[in-house]
Design a protein around this motif. Structure first.
Motif, PDB file in Angstrom:
ATOM      1  N   GLN A 253      39.848  24.372  30.538  1.00 35.38           N
ATOM      2  CA  GLN A 253      39.478  23.628  31.740  1.00 35.38           C
ATOM      3  C   GLN A 253      38.296  22.697  31.474  1.00 35.38           C
ATOM      4  O   GLN A 253      38.298  21.547  31.914  1.00 35.38           O
ATOM      5  CB  GLN A 253      39.148  24.587  32.885  1.00 35.38           C
ATOM      6  CG  GLN A 253      40.307  25.470  33.338  1.00 35.38           C
ATOM      7  CD  GLN A 253      41.409  24.718  34.056  1.00 35.38           C
ATOM      8  OE1 GLN A 253      41.330  23.513  34.233  1.00 35.38           O
ATOM      9  NE2 GLN A 253      42.450  25.426  34.470  1.00 35.38           N
ATOM     10  N   ILE A 254      37.281  23.191  30.757  1.00 39.90           N
ATOM     11  CA  ILE A 254      36.149  22.300  30.460  1.00 39.90           C
ATOM     12  C   ILE A 254      36.584  21.184  29.509  1.00 39.90           C
ATOM     13  O   ILE A 254      36.121  20.051  29.609  1.00 39.90           O
ATOM     14  CB  ILE A 254      34.930  23.053  29.859  1.00 39.90           C
ATOM     15  CG1 ILE A 254      33.766  22.072  29.669  1.00 39.90           C
ATOM     16  CG2 ILE A 254      35.254  23.742  28.568  1.00 39.90           C
ATOM     17  CD1 ILE A 254      32.518  22.669  29.089  1.00 39.90           C
ATOM     18  N   ARG A 255      37.514  21.494  28.641  1.00 40.43           N
ATOM     19  CA  ARG A 255      38.028  20.472  27.713  1.00 40.43           C
ATOM     20  C   ARG A 255      38.584  19.281  28.492  1.00 40.43           C
ATOM     21  O   ARG A 255      38.322  18.115  28.155  1.00 40.43           O
ATOM     22  CB  ARG A 255      39.114  21.095  26.836  1.00 40.43           C
ATOM     23  CG  ARG A 255      39.704  20.159  25.788  1.00 40.43           C
ATOM     24  CD  ARG A 255      38.795  20.017  24.602  1.00 40.43           C
ATOM     25  NE  ARG A 255      39.433  19.232  23.556  1.00 40.43           N
ATOM     26  CZ  ARG A 255      39.348  17.903  23.433  1.00 40.43           C
ATOM     27  NH1 ARG A 255      38.649  17.200  24.303  1.00 40.43           N
ATOM     28  NH2 ARG A 255      39.960  17.282  22.443  1.00 40.43           N
ATOM     29  N   VAL A 256      39.334  19.569  29.554  1.00 40.66           N
ATOM     30  CA  VAL A 256      39.928  18.508  30.368  1.00 40.66           C
ATOM     31  C   VAL A 256      38.876  17.833  31.251  1.00 40.66           C
ATOM     32  O   VAL A 256      38.796  16.602  31.314  1.00 40.66           O
ATOM     33  CB  VAL A 256      41.068  19.063  31.245  1.00 40.66           C
ATOM     34  CG1 VAL A 256      41.547  18.013  32.245  1.00 40.66           C
ATOM     35  CG2 VAL A 256      42.230  19.533  30.382  1.00 40.66           C
ATOM     36  N   ALA A 257      38.041  18.632  31.924  1.00 43.70           N
ATOM     37  CA  ALA A 257      37.045  18.071  32.837  1.00 43.70           C
ATOM     38  C   ALA A 257      36.055  17.179  32.093  1.00 43.70           C
ATOM     39  O   ALA A 257      35.657  16.116  32.593  1.00 43.70           O
ATOM     40  CB  ALA A 257      36.307  19.195  33.558  1.00 43.70           C
ATOM     41  N   ASP A 258      35.669  17.593  30.884  1.00 41.60           N
ATOM     42  CA  ASP A 258      34.741  16.810  30.075  1.00 41.60           C
ATOM     43  C   ASP A 258      35.391  15.507  29.629  1.00 41.60           C
ATOM     44  O   ASP A 258      34.795  14.422  29.745  1.00 41.60           O
ATOM     45  CB  ASP A 258      34.310  17.635  28.862  1.00 41.60           C
ATOM     46  CG  ASP A 258      33.255  16.937  28.019  1.00 41.60           C
ATOM     47  OD1 ASP A 258      32.267  16.460  28.585  1.00 41.60           O
ATOM     48  OD2 ASP A 258      33.435  16.860  26.789  1.00 41.60           O
ATOM     49  N   ALA A 259      36.626  15.582  29.128  1.00 42.29           N
ATOM     50  CA  ALA A 259      37.326  14.386  28.670  1.00 42.29           C
ATOM     51  C   ALA A 259      37.526  13.403  29.815  1.00 42.29           C
ATOM     52  O   ALA A 259      37.323  12.189  29.665  1.00 42.29           O
ATOM     53  CB  ALA A 259      38.674  14.774  28.061  1.00 42.29           C
ATOM     54  N   ALA A 260      37.901  13.920  30.988  1.00 46.71           N
ATOM     55  CA  ALA A 260      38.127  13.055  32.151  1.00 46.71           C
ATOM     56  C   ALA A 260      36.845  12.358  32.575  1.00 46.71           C
ATOM     57  O   ALA A 260      36.838  11.146  32.855  1.00 46.71           O
ATOM     58  CB  ALA A 260      38.699  13.876  33.302  1.00 46.71           C
ATOM     59  N   ASP A 261      35.748  13.100  32.626  1.00 50.10           N
ATOM     60  CA  ASP A 261      34.490  12.499  33.078  1.00 50.10           C
ATOM     61  C   ASP A 261      34.003  11.438  32.094  1.00 50.10           C
ATOM     62  O   ASP A 261      33.498  10.393  32.506  1.00 50.10           O
ATOM     63  CB  ASP A 261      33.413  13.569  33.270  1.00 50.10           C
ATOM     64  CG  ASP A 261      32.277  13.067  34.143  1.00 50.10           C
ATOM     65  OD1 ASP A 261      32.516  12.859  35.345  1.00 50.10           O
ATOM     66  OD2 ASP A 261      31.171  12.860  33.625  1.00 50.10           O
ATOM     67  N   LEU A 262      34.168  11.688  30.803  1.00 47.02           N
ATOM     68  CA  LEU A 262      33.763  10.693  29.815  1.00 47.02           C
ATOM     69  C   LEU A 262      34.634   9.442  29.900  1.00 47.02           C
ATOM     70  O   LEU A 262      34.149   8.323  29.738  1.00 47.02           O
ATOM     71  CB  LEU A 262      33.826  11.286  28.405  1.00 47.02           C
ATOM     72  CG  LEU A 262      32.762  12.338  28.086  1.00 47.02           C
ATOM     73  CD1 LEU A 262      32.999  12.930  26.702  1.00 47.02           C
ATOM     74  CD2 LEU A 262      31.362  11.756  28.176  1.00 47.02           C
ATOM     75  N   LEU A 263      35.912   9.612  30.185  1.00 46.22           N
ATOM     76  CA  LEU A 263      36.795   8.457  30.374  1.00 46.22           C
ATOM     77  C   LEU A 263      36.368   7.647  31.592  1.00 46.22           C
ATOM     78  O   LEU A 263      36.324   6.408  31.544  1.00 46.22           O
ATOM     79  CB  LEU A 263      38.239   8.922  30.539  1.00 46.22           C
ATOM     80  CG  LEU A 263      38.978   9.329  29.261  1.00 46.22           C
ATOM     81  CD1 LEU A 263      40.289  10.027  29.602  1.00 46.22           C
ATOM     82  CD2 LEU A 263      39.247   8.102  28.389  1.00 46.22           C
ATOM     83  N   ILE A 264      36.031   8.339  32.674  1.00 49.70           N
ATOM     84  CA  ILE A 264      35.597   7.643  33.888  1.00 49.70           C
ATOM     85  C   ILE A 264      34.264   6.936  33.655  1.00 49.70           C
ATOM     86  O   ILE A 264      34.058   5.804  34.118  1.00 49.70           O
ATOM     87  CB  ILE A 264      35.504   8.636  35.064  1.00 49.70           C
ATOM     88  CG1 ILE A 264      36.891   9.172  35.415  1.00 49.70           C
ATOM     89  CG2 ILE A 264      34.880   7.967  36.283  1.00 49.70           C
ATOM     90  CD1 ILE A 264      36.877  10.341  36.384  1.00 49.70           C
ATOM     91  N   LEU A 265      33.357   7.581  32.923  1.00 49.19           N
ATOM     92  CA  LEU A 265      32.071   6.959  32.632  1.00 49.19           C
ATOM     93  C   LEU A 265      32.232   5.708  31.774  1.00 49.19           C
ATOM     94  O   LEU A 265      31.555   4.705  31.981  1.00 49.19           O
ATOM     95  CB  LEU A 265      31.160   7.960  31.910  1.00 49.19           C
ATOM     96  CG  LEU A 265      30.451   9.005  32.770  1.00 49.19           C
ATOM     97  CD1 LEU A 265      29.781  10.039  31.894  1.00 49.19           C
ATOM     98  CD2 LEU A 265      29.439   8.357  33.694  1.00 49.19           C
ATOM     99  N   SER A 266      33.139   5.772  30.809  1.00 51.93           N
ATOM    100  CA  SER A 266      33.325   4.634  29.893  1.00 51.93           C
ATOM    101  C   SER A 266      34.167   3.527  30.509  1.00 51.93           C
ATOM    102  O   SER A 266      34.089   2.371  30.086  1.00 51.93           O
ATOM    103  CB  SER A 266      33.976   5.107  28.592  1.00 51.93           C
ATOM    104  OG  SER A 266      35.267   5.633  28.838  1.00 51.93           O
ATOM    105  N   GLN A 267      34.976   3.874  31.518  1.00 53.92           N
ATOM    106  CA  GLN A 267      35.835   2.885  32.191  1.00 53.92           C
ATOM    107  C   GLN A 267      35.693   3.072  33.706  1.00 53.92           C
ATOM    108  O   GLN A 267      36.561   3.652  34.352  1.00 53.92           O
ATOM    109  CB  GLN A 267      37.292   3.062  31.773  1.00 53.92           C
ATOM    110  CG  GLN A 267      37.522   2.952  30.273  1.00 53.92           C
ATOM    111  CD  GLN A 267      38.960   3.263  29.890  1.00 53.92           C
ATOM    112  OE1 GLN A 267      39.898   2.715  30.462  1.00 53.92           O
ATOM    113  NE2 GLN A 267      39.135   4.147  28.927  1.00 53.92           N
ATOM    114  N   PRO A 268      34.619   2.579  34.289  1.00 53.71           N
ATOM    115  CA  PRO A 268      34.335   2.840  35.701  1.00 53.71           C
ATOM    116  C   PRO A 268      35.440   2.393  36.659  1.00 53.71           C
ATOM    117  O   PRO A 268      35.567   2.944  37.757  1.00 53.71           O
ATOM    118  CB  PRO A 268      33.038   2.050  35.949  1.00 53.71           C
ATOM    119  CG  PRO A 268      32.411   1.914  34.606  1.00 53.71           C
ATOM    120  CD  PRO A 268      33.546   1.812  33.634  1.00 53.71           C
ATOM    121  N   ASP A 269      36.234   1.413  36.249  1.00 52.03           N
ATOM    122  CA  ASP A 269      37.279   0.896  37.136  1.00 52.03           C
ATOM    123  C   ASP A 269      38.620   1.585  36.928  1.00 52.03           C
ATOM    124  O   ASP A 269      39.621   1.175  37.522  1.00 52.03           O
ATOM    125  CB  ASP A 269      37.442  -0.617  36.926  1.00 52.03           C
ATOM    126  CG  ASP A 269      36.197  -1.397  37.307  1.00 52.03           C
ATOM    127  OD1 ASP A 269      35.500  -0.962  38.251  1.00 52.03           O
ATOM    128  OD2 ASP A 269      35.908  -2.411  36.648  1.00 52.03           O
TER     129      ASP A 269
END
Length: 428
Positions: free
Chosen positions: A130-146
């Protein structure tokens, strides 16, 4: 006796994490809150267990805090997946009160196959995925805000195809995102996670000893960024304890003094390592950056500790003659406890090895303390007491310093052993 509430401790930890990099503000608690929400529906952990997992997830990047921006963290995920996770695991295991959850940090960048191979406990394995997914998702959102929900989903499921992410965990996360999209995806809404995370943690039972260990974890993570500062806070606190005894400080004020000393260098979490390890005297911009750690400490602590603790923590570089920083206060404006911390900080620095010097001998420390006293820098009363008991203080500081150096060495050795196994693990 002075106490700091668990909620204040959480705010101090989160405030410290915020100072690492502006681009990463909120990353730790967003991932932690997502994992808590994802795991509570699994009914694998009790409420207190979930809270402890949330604290470990909050600190999941503790092994990579020297890498201070989003592009570096994304590169770590792609190119250095094991190194900072391994160091974070070792650090969490040695310092936090919840070493049983350290594997969450160790495997938070690992493939599903590796997680399945290495983690035997089903509940812990689920938490890691679960943290593997939540971490990857948040980093993707941070790097691509739109990035929109559909594109995020596509990227996460593509990582499932390569075996990086677990498909069920991605489905769970996207379902949560659908329920709270304004919290996890929208840039304005993402600020709302903090009160939600803090509200969730209000119902978690953490003992006073565990709370103290959490604070020690944050402080030690700052000192352990450099081999030259690993001893500093621990020896400085021990010196403060002795001087408090010799000066007749009562128990309640000793507790206040303890927290002031513990927090005095908290702001150094934002200071680059190259400045902390500078081999010469700092000048110009580098010196201004270093001095800023005091005001950063104030920003982290203000509202989370009482004013006595705050002022002790942020006045440790002031001087009796007004030549100190950041405010240029004089002796008339400095309390006895603040003067004790100032003297203790100087003794700890003199007794320890730094990037620019070797440890000074006892005689040399006495000489420098006398010079600083007669030069109007240090409180005569506290300095004279320190000189009177200098041998006992010096021996106690060395004892604590050697223990910290041994711990640092042991952690580095364990980390290096794990790194040697990286290539073998990577084949799994």
């Amino acid at each position: 006796m002075e106490t700091i509430t668990f909620q204040n401790i959480l705010k101090i930890i989160i405030g410290s994490l915020d100072k690492i990099d502006n681009n990463l503000v909120g990353h730790g608690e967003r991932v932690a809150y997502a994992v808590l929400r994802l795991l509570e529906s699994k009914r694998m952990f009790s409420n207190d267990e979930l809270g402890k997992i949330g604290l470990i997830v909050l600190l999941h990047d503790i092994g990579g805090w020297e890498k201070k921006n989003i592009s570096d963290l994304l590169r770590i995920e792609n190119e250095e997946r094991f190194s900072h996770a391994q160091y974070g695991y070792v650090f969490i295991k040695h310092f936090t009160p919840f070493p049983q959850y350290a594997p969450i940090v160790l495997y938070h960048h690992s493939s599903c196959r590796m997680i399945d191979h290495c983690v035997q406990d089903q509940a812990l394995r689920t938490a890691i995925k679960q943290i593997r997914v939540a971490d990857a998702a948040d980093l993707l959102i941070l790097s691509q805000p739109d990035i929109d929900k559909r594109e995020l989903s596509a990227k996460l499921y593509n990582l499932c195809k390569s075996g990086e992410l677990d498909g069920d965990a991605v489905t769970d996360y996207m379902k949560l995102l659908g329920q709270e999209e304004t919290v996890f995806a929208a840039q304005d809404g993402r600020r709302a996670v903090r009160p939600l995370f803090l509200g969730y943690m209000e119902h978690v039972s953490i003992s006073e000893h565990e709370q103290e260990r959490l604070l020690q974890t944050i402080v030690s993570s700052i000192d352990f960024r450099s081999r030259y500062t690993v001893f500093h806070c621990a020896t400085m606190i021990r010196i403060c304890e002795l001087l408090a005894d010799f000066c007749g400080i009562d128990p309640d004020n000793r507790n206040t003094l303890h927290y002031g000393a513990l927090f005095h260098d908290l702001g150094k979490i934002a200071i680059p390592t190259y400045i902390l390890e500078s081999r010469g005297k700092l000048y110009g911009e580098a010196w201004e950056i270093m001095k800023a750690h005091v005001n950063i400490t104030k920003e982290i602590l203000e509202g989370n500790v009482n004013d006595k603790i705050l002022q002790i923590a942020i006045r440790h570089h002031e001087a009796m003659d007004g030549s100190g920083y950041p405010r240029g206060l004089t002796g008339k404006q400095l309390t006895l406890m603040q003067r004790i911390v100032i003297v203790s900080d100087v003794i700890s620095a003199l007794a320890g090895k730094r990037s620019y010097k070797e440890p000074f001998s006892l005689n040399r420390i006495k000489q420098i303390l006398n010079e600083m006293k007669t030069g109007g820098k240090l409180c005569p009363y506290v300095t004279d007491i320190a000189l009177e008991h200098c041998e006992k203080i010096y021996l106690a500081a060395n004892e604590v310093g050697h223990a910290q150096q041994k711990l640092y060495h042991d952690i580095q050795q364990e980390y290096e052993r794990m790194r040697q196994n990286t290539n073998q693990l990577a084949k799994i």
